[in-house]
Design a protein around this motif. Sequence first.
Motif, PDB file in Angstrom:
ATOM      1  N   GLU A  13      -0.921  -6.760  11.665  1.00  0.00           N
ATOM      2  CA  GLU A  13      -1.605  -7.338  12.816  1.00  0.00           C
ATOM      3  C   GLU A  13      -2.098  -8.761  12.559  1.00  0.00           C
ATOM      4  O   GLU A  13      -2.488  -9.460  13.489  1.00  0.00           O
ATOM      5  N   CYS A  35       0.822  -1.212   0.000  1.00  0.00           N
ATOM      6  CA  CYS A  35       0.000   0.000   0.000  1.00  0.00           C
ATOM      7  C   CYS A  35       0.858   1.266   0.000  1.00  0.00           C
ATOM      8  O   CYS A  35       0.986   1.931  -1.010  1.00  0.00           O
ATOM      9  N   THR A  44       0.335  -5.251   3.697  1.00  0.00           N
ATOM     10  CA  THR A  44       0.964  -4.036   4.186  1.00  0.00           C
ATOM     11  C   THR A  44       1.545  -4.185   5.578  1.00  0.00           C
ATOM     12  O   THR A  44       1.023  -4.943   6.400  1.00  0.00           O
ATOM     13  N   ILE A  56      -4.674   1.472   7.493  1.00  0.00           N
ATOM     14  CA  ILE A  56      -4.799   1.111   6.077  1.00  0.00           C
ATOM     15  C   ILE A  56      -6.231   1.293   5.589  1.00  0.00           C
ATOM     16  O   ILE A  56      -6.470   1.796   4.485  1.00  0.00           O
ATOM     17  N   GLU A  57      -7.204   0.892   6.397  1.00  0.00           N
ATOM     18  CA  GLU A  57      -8.599   1.066   5.986  1.00  0.00           C
ATOM     19  C   GLU A  57      -8.930   2.537   5.809  1.00  0.00           C
ATOM     20  O   GLU A  57      -9.608   2.927   4.848  1.00  0.00           O
ATOM     21  N   THR A  64      -2.720  -7.100   7.031  1.00  0.00           N
ATOM     22  CA  THR A  64      -1.912  -6.092   7.710  1.00  0.00           C
ATOM     23  C   THR A  64      -0.905  -6.761   8.640  1.00  0.00           C
ATOM     24  O   THR A  64      -0.930  -7.977   8.852  1.00  0.00           O
ATOM     25  N   GLY A 111       1.407  -1.823   7.630  1.00  0.00           N
ATOM     26  CA  GLY A 111       0.625  -0.934   8.472  1.00  0.00           C
ATOM     27  C   GLY A 111      -0.403  -1.677   9.309  1.00  0.00           C
ATOM     28  O   GLY A 111      -0.590  -2.885   9.167  1.00  0.00           O
ATOM     29  N   THR A 112      -1.078  -0.943  10.181  1.00  0.00           N
ATOM     30  CA  THR A 112      -2.147  -1.523  10.986  1.00  0.00           C
ATOM     31  C   THR A 112      -3.461  -1.448  10.213  1.00  0.00           C
ATOM     32  O   THR A 112      -3.615  -0.633   9.299  1.00  0.00           O
ATOM     33  N   ARG A 113      -4.400  -2.298  10.588  1.00  0.00           N
ATOM     34  CA  ARG A 113      -5.659  -2.362   9.847  1.00  0.00           C
ATOM     35  C   ARG A 113      -6.409  -1.033   9.863  1.00  0.00           C
ATOM     36  O   ARG A 113      -6.911  -0.590   8.828  1.00  0.00           O
TER      37      ARG A 113
END
Length: 205
Positions: A147, A21, A120, A127-128, A145, A122-124
Amino acid sequence: MATVGPFDLPLDGIEAVIFDCDGTLVNSMPAHFEAWCEALTYYGAASVFQEDVFYAMGGRPTKDIVVDLNSDYGLKLDPDAVAMKKREAFMQHLDRIELIDEVVAHARALRGKLPLAIATGGTRMVIEKTLQAVGVSDLFDEVVTAEDVANGKPAPDIFLHAAKLLGVAPEKCLVLEDAPAGILAAQLAGMTVVTVPSPLNLANS
């Protein structure tokens, strides 16, 4: 929109495409760097994270990067606290995120033809929010993600999990990535990798 040069995808034998992402699908890295600077300044560690080091560490989970900063600079930062402050700061910069048009064009062209995922570091939540901010949430069948796996990039876990969710063997997956950690992770997963030139690199070339 941010732009990168045109590039083709080697789709022969490919049954799924996985996108990173940040820095690949969206030009969010300047906003992430500014958020890092704000978070580190808040915790008394201003200027320890130089921009070139930040880009070299792209794709890795925030907490992992804080652990490295502690080791490299003799700091005692709380990875969870810094990650939370950095996330809060980034949320204030969502309006600065741009789609990387050439990559998004590939995703739109492939939608409905091949299963698509995002993998990604990143965290959810972040990113969302990022995907919603640029209006591309509906392009992808799965979003994986940091996580969702035990080990973040450069470990292959995140790409292997994405392939499993898509129901496609890793060797039949194509990955689009911009960061060294993500490229290595995809290679370790046994996937074909296309390196996406970042807008920053093009601007500085």
